[in-house]
Scaffold this motif. Sequence first.
Motif, mmCIF file in Angstrom:
data_model
loop_
_atom_site.group_PDB
_atom_site.id
_atom_site.type_symbol
_atom_site.label_atom_id
_atom_site.label_comp_id
_atom_site.label_asym_id
_atom_site.label_seq_id
_atom_site.Cartn_x
_atom_site.Cartn_y
_atom_site.Cartn_z
ATOM 1 N N TYR A 110 0.821 -1.205 0.000
ATOM 2 C CA TYR A 110 0.000 0.000 0.000
ATOM 3 C C TYR A 110 0.860 1.263 0.000
ATOM 4 O O TYR A 110 0.348 2.370 0.094
ATOM 5 N N GLY A 111 2.190 1.068 -0.089
ATOM 6 C CA GLY A 111 3.081 2.213 -0.210
ATOM 7 C C GLY A 111 3.080 3.120 1.008
ATOM 8 O O GLY A 111 3.178 4.344 0.877
ATOM 9 N N ILE A 112 2.955 2.531 2.199
ATOM 10 C CA ILE A 112 2.988 3.342 3.411
ATOM 11 C C ILE A 112 4.424 3.769 3.682
ATOM 12 O O ILE A 112 5.343 2.949 3.628
ATOM 13 N N SER A 113 4.624 5.046 3.969
ATOM 14 C CA SER A 113 5.981 5.563 4.153
ATOM 15 C C SER A 113 6.627 4.909 5.372
ATOM 16 O O SER A 113 5.956 4.459 6.294
ATOM 17 N N THR A 114 7.954 4.858 5.341
ATOM 18 C CA THR A 114 8.691 4.146 6.388
ATOM 19 C C THR A 114 8.399 4.721 7.778
ATOM 20 O O THR A 114 8.303 3.976 8.752
ATOM 21 N N GLU A 115 8.271 6.050 7.864
ATOM 22 C CA GLU A 115 8.032 6.666 9.175
ATOM 23 C C GLU A 115 6.676 6.227 9.731
ATOM 24 O O GLU A 115 6.527 5.945 10.915
ATOM 25 N N GLU A 121 1.901 -0.335 12.096
ATOM 26 C CA GLU A 121 2.123 -1.702 12.563
ATOM 27 C C GLU A 121 1.696 -1.823 14.018
ATOM 28 O O GLU A 121 0.947 -2.729 14.391
ATOM 29 N N ASP A 122 2.172 -0.865 14.845
ATOM 30 C CA ASP A 122 1.826 -0.906 16.271
ATOM 31 C C ASP A 122 0.313 -0.842 16.453
ATOM 32 O O ASP A 122 -0.254 -1.557 17.288
ATOM 33 N N ALA A 123 -0.336 0.016 15.651
ATOM 34 C CA ALA A 123 -1.778 0.185 15.793
ATOM 35 C C ALA A 123 -2.532 -1.109 15.497
ATOM 36 O O ALA A 123 -3.390 -1.536 16.275
ATOM 37 N N VAL A 124 -2.201 -1.775 14.364
ATOM 38 C CA VAL A 124 -2.959 -2.990 14.017
ATOM 39 C C VAL A 124 -2.599 -4.157 14.939
ATOM 40 O O VAL A 124 -3.435 -4.999 15.234
ATOM 41 N N ILE A 125 -1.342 -4.148 15.421
ATOM 42 C CA ILE A 125 -0.948 -5.210 16.356
ATOM 43 C C ILE A 125 -1.709 -5.051 17.661
ATOM 44 O O ILE A 125 -2.246 -6.020 18.219
ATOM 45 N N ALA A 126 -1.816 -3.796 18.136
ATOM 46 C CA ALA A 126 -2.545 -3.539 19.381
ATOM 47 C C ALA A 126 -4.018 -3.899 19.217
ATOM 48 O O ALA A 126 -4.630 -4.528 20.087
ATOM 49 N N LEU A 127 -4.582 -3.520 18.066
ATOM 50 C CA LEU A 127 -6.010 -3.743 17.850
ATOM 51 C C LEU A 127 -6.332 -5.244 17.779
ATOM 52 O O LEU A 127 -7.285 -5.717 18.393
ATOM 53 N N THR A 128 -5.528 -5.998 17.034
ATOM 54 C CA THR A 128 -5.855 -7.408 16.838
ATOM 55 C C THR A 128 -5.243 -8.302 17.921
ATOM 56 O O THR A 128 -5.599 -9.473 18.010
ATOM 57 N N GLY A 129 -4.314 -7.752 18.714
ATOM 58 C CA GLY A 129 -3.710 -8.539 19.777
ATOM 59 C C GLY A 129 -2.797 -9.638 19.258
ATOM 60 O O GLY A 129 -2.542 -10.621 19.943
ATOM 61 N N ILE A 130 -2.262 -9.464 18.025
ATOM 62 C CA ILE A 130 -1.439 -10.515 17.422
ATOM 63 C C ILE A 130 -0.006 -10.493 17.965
ATOM 64 O O ILE A 130 0.809 -11.377 17.664
ATOM 65 N N GLY A 131 0.280 -9.478 18.806
ATOM 66 C CA GLY A 131 1.631 -9.257 19.360
ATOM 67 C C GLY A 131 2.430 -10.505 19.724
ATOM 68 O O GLY A 131 3.559 -10.671 19.250
#
Lengths: 320, 381
Positions: A110-115, A121-131
């Motif tokens: 999706y061409g998300i910038s590196t910054e 990543e942190d947001a979707v990991i926190a939301l789905t609890g896949i950590g």
Amino acid sequence: MSEPIFDTVIRTDQLTRDFGDFRALSEITLDVPRASIFGLLGPNGAGKSTLIRMLCGVLKPTSGRGSVLGFDVRADAEAIKRRIGYMSQRFSLYADLSAIENIRFYAMIYGISTERRREREDAVIALTGIGPYLDRLGGHLSGGWKQRLALACALIHEPDVIFLDEPTAGIDPVARRDLWDLLFELSHQGVTMFVTTHYMDEAERCSKVGYLQGGELIVLGTPNELKNSKRVTPDDARRYEVSCRDLPAALARAKSMKAVRDATLFGPMLHVLTDASANPGELVLELTGGDSGAEFRSVAPTLEDVFVILSRAEEARAAS
Amino acid sequence: MNGFWAILTKEFAHIRRDRTTIFFMFMVPVIQLIIFGVAIDVTIDNIPLVVLDLDGRAESRRLVQALENTQSFQVVGRPYDQESFRRAIRSGRAKAGVLIPAEYSGRLLRNEQAEVQVLIDGSDSQIATTALNTVTLLVQNMSVGRAKSVGEAVHFTPARNASGASALPIDVRPRLLYNPDLESSHFFVPGLIAVILQMVLLFLTSFSIVRERELGTLEQLFVTPVGRGGLLFGKLIPYALMAYGELLIVLVAMVGIFHVPISGSLLLLLGLSSLFILTVLGLGLLISTIASTQLEAVQFSFLVMLPSVLLSGFMFPRSEMPLVIWLAGYLLPVTYFVEIVRGVVLRGADAVDLASSILGLLCCCVAILILSLARFRKQLD
């Protein structure tokens, strides 16, 4: 976001798709408001996936119009693809890549910038609890975690709409409940969801449901509207729940009784739709063959009632 | 080209993870090099021979010694009677037998014609032909040698050479070019470059695309903004790079282990290899648009591989093939490439020498790319 906020996120007008001589979808007209959960039901082959694929911009409609987030599905498919997430019914991530590698792959796609990537990543990991499972290979995750990973990947670019094609097929009840809690949370955040399912309890949770049969949208409305619909329970009819000793015999009798319009088994109960003019007490006595222990009470129709009645009516209409 | 880097990175991750791919990429060439470079030796020598020498004097011993010196024969037994002589051949222990009659030396010394009986097991035609040719040639040479010395003695000779010595009327001076020792590895190893490149690339590229379709990940990619070009190049370039790695391995093995020097231009060889790699990538893509499962991809790949090995001239000389088969060979890109590699490596051929093969390969390349890209585009829509 600079573009105008549309209150209606998905809108179709007489959307039709033919495969050769076969009409897979016929004149579908519906709209889905922002931040709602739209549930699409119907038997296999009714055209659910075809509709989703057209809305995602991967399949061109034969006729009619459709738009997602104000972008036309025919002309602006690429613009739609940037703003939607899609989660298919089968696990379609890379089994030989780890969870985090899958997430990063979609972030790159999706061409998300590196910054911004770290933050997302942190947001979707926190939301789905896949950590805890980030380093596990996709193929080694259990069914429920696979779906969470798929959702994490589908959410990495902060889509405004997510299409979920039978997201809970084949996963255990706890994982199913958890996934739906997640969907509600997303809906609260303003994400619009378009879900297909076979489960009635999931349909009950949707803000709006549609029922597809043979490529036609034969039911559309909120679960409450549908249950109170006159087509499901006419003014001159009443719906009762009956419990008795010999349910199969009662069902057989019910089908031959004139005053009973419809009878269906629901677990340990029999649901009957009767003429309003008939006396329920006498009716139940006749129905159960004089079972003195039989009980009955007046009930509202379930969504399953709604779909069964309306699809039968549709079949009868098509046959005549 | 949207999504190119994402797909490229991911594809390398797949290759790194997948042990069978790595095994396939690097072990198969090694195994094939061993088989074709070392194990298969089409020059026939040491044919087992039994000798029944009823004469046993100097002349007959000289004949047997001469036969052994050709290295085509190895004496495995010297039976003393006819029965065990014949049994040795019938049992397959010996492929040929030489029967020297008792009066052999005596007749020769008296300038009479002596007879030698040679029995050859004809069941393996290649061995039999070699044995027959070697024996005939050897005995003829010995006869001519004797005839010359006899001629000298009576001051008669059929011809004289420059220094005035007795000689044969016609002097044939054969010279073997390019592979003077007739090493079969010189013939096989360059051709192997073409076959290995095609095999590895064909399987891996068709697999990598078909696998995504089979797993449903391709469908998932289609709903993302990934572009056709990004998808295509991201998936194919990693395999093209690995193909170059393979090419270098085989070239190094060819020069270093098999001592087959590259007589022509290395640059020309690498350039034409690129053209061939592009052609095979197209072929892999074409298979991936036809096959819907990995199993089907394997089957289609074999459908291409088998004629490529048998009909391209890699194993069997194309000039010996029936017309239809010979023409069918021209449909295979590998036919042109085998010719190109052998030309550059063995004969030091340049682009002009190879013009017809280069043109053929180019035509194959263009046709395959057009067909596969058209099918690939159509499938995405």
